[in-house]
Write a protein that holds these residues in place. Structure first.
Motif, PDB file in Angstrom:
ATOM      1  N   ALA A  92       0.635  -1.044  -0.225  1.00 47.46           N
ATOM      2  CA  ALA A  92      -0.016  -0.150   0.102  1.00 47.46           C
ATOM      3  C   ALA A  92       1.193   0.896   0.051  1.00 47.46           C
ATOM      4  O   ALA A  92       1.723   0.815   0.328  1.00 47.46           O
ATOM      5  N   PHE A  93       0.257   1.987  -0.681  1.00 46.25           N
ATOM      6  CA  PHE A  93       1.045   3.137  -0.864  1.00 46.25           C
ATOM      7  C   PHE A  93      -0.550   4.524  -0.911  1.00 46.25           C
ATOM      8  O   PHE A  93      -0.950   4.326  -1.181  1.00 46.25           O
ATOM      9  N   ALA A  94       0.792   6.003  -0.366  1.00 49.22           N
ATOM     10  CA  ALA A  94      -0.290   7.121  -0.674  1.00 49.22           C
ATOM     11  C   ALA A  94       0.158   7.981  -2.001  1.00 49.22           C
ATOM     12  O   ALA A  94       1.066   7.829  -2.235  1.00 49.22           O
ATOM     13  N   PRO A  95      -0.769   7.870  -3.061  1.00 53.66           N
ATOM     14  CA  PRO A  95      -0.712   8.483  -3.977  1.00 53.66           C
ATOM     15  C   PRO A  95      -0.711  10.260  -4.254  1.00 53.66           C
ATOM     16  O   PRO A  95      -0.379  10.558  -3.159  1.00 53.66           O
ATOM     17  N   GLN A  96       1.427  10.750  -4.986  1.00 51.59           N
ATOM     18  CA  GLN A  96       1.724  11.606  -5.157  1.00 51.59           C
ATOM     19  C   GLN A  96       0.194  12.892  -4.895  1.00 51.59           C
ATOM     20  O   GLN A  96      -0.057  12.526  -5.887  1.00 51.59           O
ATOM     21  N   ARG A 147       0.451  11.359 -12.532  1.00 50.04           N
ATOM     22  CA  ARG A 147       0.386  12.964 -12.398  1.00 50.04           C
ATOM     23  C   ARG A 147       1.277  13.429 -12.914  1.00 50.04           C
ATOM     24  O   ARG A 147       2.170  12.966 -13.920  1.00 50.04           O
ATOM     25  N   VAL A 148       0.600  14.836 -13.450  1.00 52.24           N
ATOM     26  CA  VAL A 148       1.696  15.643 -14.745  1.00 52.24           C
ATOM     27  C   VAL A 148       2.974  16.207 -13.673  1.00 52.24           C
ATOM     28  O   VAL A 148       3.002  17.123 -12.566  1.00 52.24           O
ATOM     29  N   ASN A 149       3.678  16.019 -14.730  1.00 45.43           N
ATOM     30  CA  ASN A 149       5.299  17.046 -14.089  1.00 45.43           C
ATOM     31  C   ASN A 149       5.422  17.467 -15.416  1.00 45.43           C
ATOM     32  O   ASN A 149       6.083  17.753 -16.408  1.00 45.43           O
ATOM     33  N   PHE A 150       5.263  19.196 -15.396  1.00 42.72           N
ATOM     34  CA  PHE A 150       5.829  19.758 -16.142  1.00 42.72           C
ATOM     35  C   PHE A 150       6.751  20.759 -16.028  1.00 42.72           C
ATOM     36  O   PHE A 150       6.619  22.063 -17.339  1.00 42.72           O
ATOM     37  N   ARG A 185     -13.917   5.932  -9.539  1.00 37.98           N
ATOM     38  CA  ARG A 185     -13.334   4.981  -8.590  1.00 37.98           C
ATOM     39  C   ARG A 185     -12.357   5.024  -9.508  1.00 37.98           C
ATOM     40  O   ARG A 185     -12.103   5.135 -10.569  1.00 37.98           O
ATOM     41  N   MET A 186     -10.641   4.785  -8.510  1.00 38.89           N
ATOM     42  CA  MET A 186      -9.829   4.627  -8.701  1.00 38.89           C
ATOM     43  C   MET A 186      -8.811   3.624  -8.406  1.00 38.89           C
ATOM     44  O   MET A 186      -9.088   3.238  -7.439  1.00 38.89           O
ATOM     45  N   ARG A 187      -7.893   3.136  -9.175  1.00 34.95           N
ATOM     46  CA  ARG A 187      -6.944   2.378  -8.415  1.00 34.95           C
ATOM     47  C   ARG A 187      -5.567   2.492  -8.951  1.00 34.95           C
ATOM     48  O   ARG A 187      -5.453   3.173  -9.980  1.00 34.95           O
ATOM     49  N   PHE A 188      -4.928   3.152  -7.726  1.00 32.47           N
ATOM     50  CA  PHE A 188      -3.754   2.893  -8.341  1.00 32.47           C
ATOM     51  C   PHE A 188      -2.086   2.093  -8.159  1.00 32.47           C
ATOM     52  O   PHE A 188      -1.863   0.984  -7.464  1.00 32.47           O
ATOM     53  N   THR A 189      -1.799   2.212  -9.710  1.00 31.34           N
ATOM     54  CA  THR A 189      -0.236   1.238  -9.494  1.00 31.34           C
ATOM     55  C   THR A 189       0.445   1.490  -9.092  1.00 31.34           C
ATOM     56  O   THR A 189       1.864   0.839  -8.982  1.00 31.34           O
ATOM     57  N   SER A 190       1.073   2.414  -8.766  1.00 31.56           N
ATOM     58  CA  SER A 190       2.010   3.627  -8.005  1.00 31.56           C
ATOM     59  C   SER A 190       1.737   4.969  -7.040  1.00 31.56           C
ATOM     60  O   SER A 190       0.710   5.271  -7.822  1.00 31.56           O
ATOM     61  N   GLY A 191       3.111   5.793  -6.827  1.00 34.44           N
ATOM     62  CA  GLY A 191       2.340   6.489  -6.427  1.00 34.44           C
ATOM     63  C   GLY A 191       2.632   7.686  -7.537  1.00 34.44           C
ATOM     64  O   GLY A 191       1.293   8.878  -7.808  1.00 34.44           O
ATOM     65  N   ILE A 192       2.292   6.977  -8.467  1.00 30.06           N
ATOM     66  CA  ILE A 192       2.648   8.804  -9.143  1.00 30.06           C
ATOM     67  C   ILE A 192       1.419   7.548 -11.180  1.00 30.06           C
ATOM     68  O   ILE A 192       1.914   8.596 -11.620  1.00 30.06           O
ATOM     69  N   ALA A 193       0.768   6.652 -11.185  1.00 28.12           N
ATOM     70  CA  ALA A 193       0.510   6.343 -12.266  1.00 28.12           C
ATOM     71  C   ALA A 193      -0.688   5.137 -11.129  1.00 28.12           C
ATOM     72  O   ALA A 193      -0.687   5.191 -10.323  1.00 28.12           O
ATOM     73  N   GLY A 194      -2.001   5.262 -12.302  1.00 26.25           N
ATOM     74  CA  GLY A 194      -3.088   4.637 -11.738  1.00 26.25           C
ATOM     75  C   GLY A 194      -3.891   4.322 -13.078  1.00 26.25           C
ATOM     76  O   GLY A 194      -4.342   4.703 -14.227  1.00 26.25           O
TER      77      GLY A 194
END
Length: 282
Positions: free
Chosen positions: A21-25, A132-135, A109-118
């Motif tokens: 388990a982890f928290a998305p950024q 997550r956008v890295n701009f 509904r969301m499911r996260f596969t890492s802290g920056i994607a899902g």
């Protein structure tokens, strides 16, 4: 086995840990297929403890812009929360007024596969990839410039160090350019090929120029995770990395900030040089 070989072997351990388990950024997220540089919809996501909050900007079928709020509990990297829409709130220059609930189109509904994607499923839509956008930080040598902290935990206990990467160097066969400390004893490089592609590899040298420690991590904007290996130690340490300043020296935290440089007192320097000259002539 060489240090680099051990890095490759233990990469599988890192990916296995990502299943926990982890928290998305926190930050700006978007449906990956909708990132085309044109105005569209997007999401601002934050997770504190297990409380998930998302603000979404989107459009009505009429084309009018609107926003939604979703609040739920993140569990096992997943969340389902009702989307609520509001209207009638305060506008620029208005007197105080409160928005009112104006509808609920359904559940997101969301499911996260890492802290920056899902993946995300909006009402009436199929599941789609999101990230997550890295701009502001390209996958380039210049993005490594600044002060970084490295904290690891494992059989060696807690280790911590901070480095300032300032000096550009050539690239290795697997990367796109090294950024090093001014003394050349610590350097990092984005990896562009091989099994480490997509991450950052760093090495710390001792006074004799031998590798003392190696770090490998994957990061997004200001935060990274990975592992550290130390010469003579069999076990890898879990690694947490944070960018403490931007390439221009501005602090990224809530306390550390850029301090204005004090103006040089050249007049005082001139006076002291004159005094020294007089003493030497006597």
């Amino acid at each position: 086995m060489s240090l680099l070989s051990r890095l490759l072997v233990t990469a599988a351990t890192l990916w296995a840990l990502s299943a926990q388990a982890f928290a998305p950024q926190a930050g700006t997220w978007i449906v990956s297929a909708e990132l085309d540089g044109k105005p569209g919809r997007g999401m601002a996501i934050d997770v504190q403890n297990d409380t998930f909050v998302m603000q979404m900007y989107a459009y009505e079928s009429s084309g009018q812009p609107t926003f939604y709020l979703a609040v739920g509990t993140l569990s096992n990297n997943q969340v389902a929360a009702p989307l609520t829409r509001y209207e009638g709130g305060r506008f620029f220059g208005s007197a105080p007024r409160s928005g009112v609930l104006a509808g609920n189109p359904g559940t997101v509904r969301m499911r996260f596969t890492s802290g920056i994607a899902g993946f995300v499923t909006f009402p009436g839509e199929p599941e789609r990839a999101m990230h997550r956008v890295n701009f502001a930080y390209p996958f380039a040598q210049s993005s490594l410039r600044g002060v970084w902290s490295f904290n690891s935990l494992g059989s060696m206990g807690l280790t911590a160090e901070a480095v300032q990467l300032t000096t550009s160097a050539g690239s290795t066969s697997g990367g796109n350019g090294i950024l090093a400390t001014s003394d050349g004893r610590f350097g990092c490089e984005h990896q562009t090929s091989g099994e480490l592609a997509g991450g950052v590899l760093c090495v710390k040298l001792n006074g004799s120029g031998q590798v003392q420690r190696a770090y490998f991590f994957v990061y997004s904007v200001n935060e990274g995770e990975g592992y550290m290996q130390s010469v003579g130690v069999a076990d890898d340490q879990l690694l947490s990395v944070r960018r403490l300043t931007t390439p221009s020296g501005v602090g990224t935290g809530i306390v550390i900030k850029e301090e204005p440089a004090s103006p040089a007192d050249l007049g005082q320097l001139q006076q002291r040089l004159a005094e020294a000259a007089l003493r030497l002539q006597r």
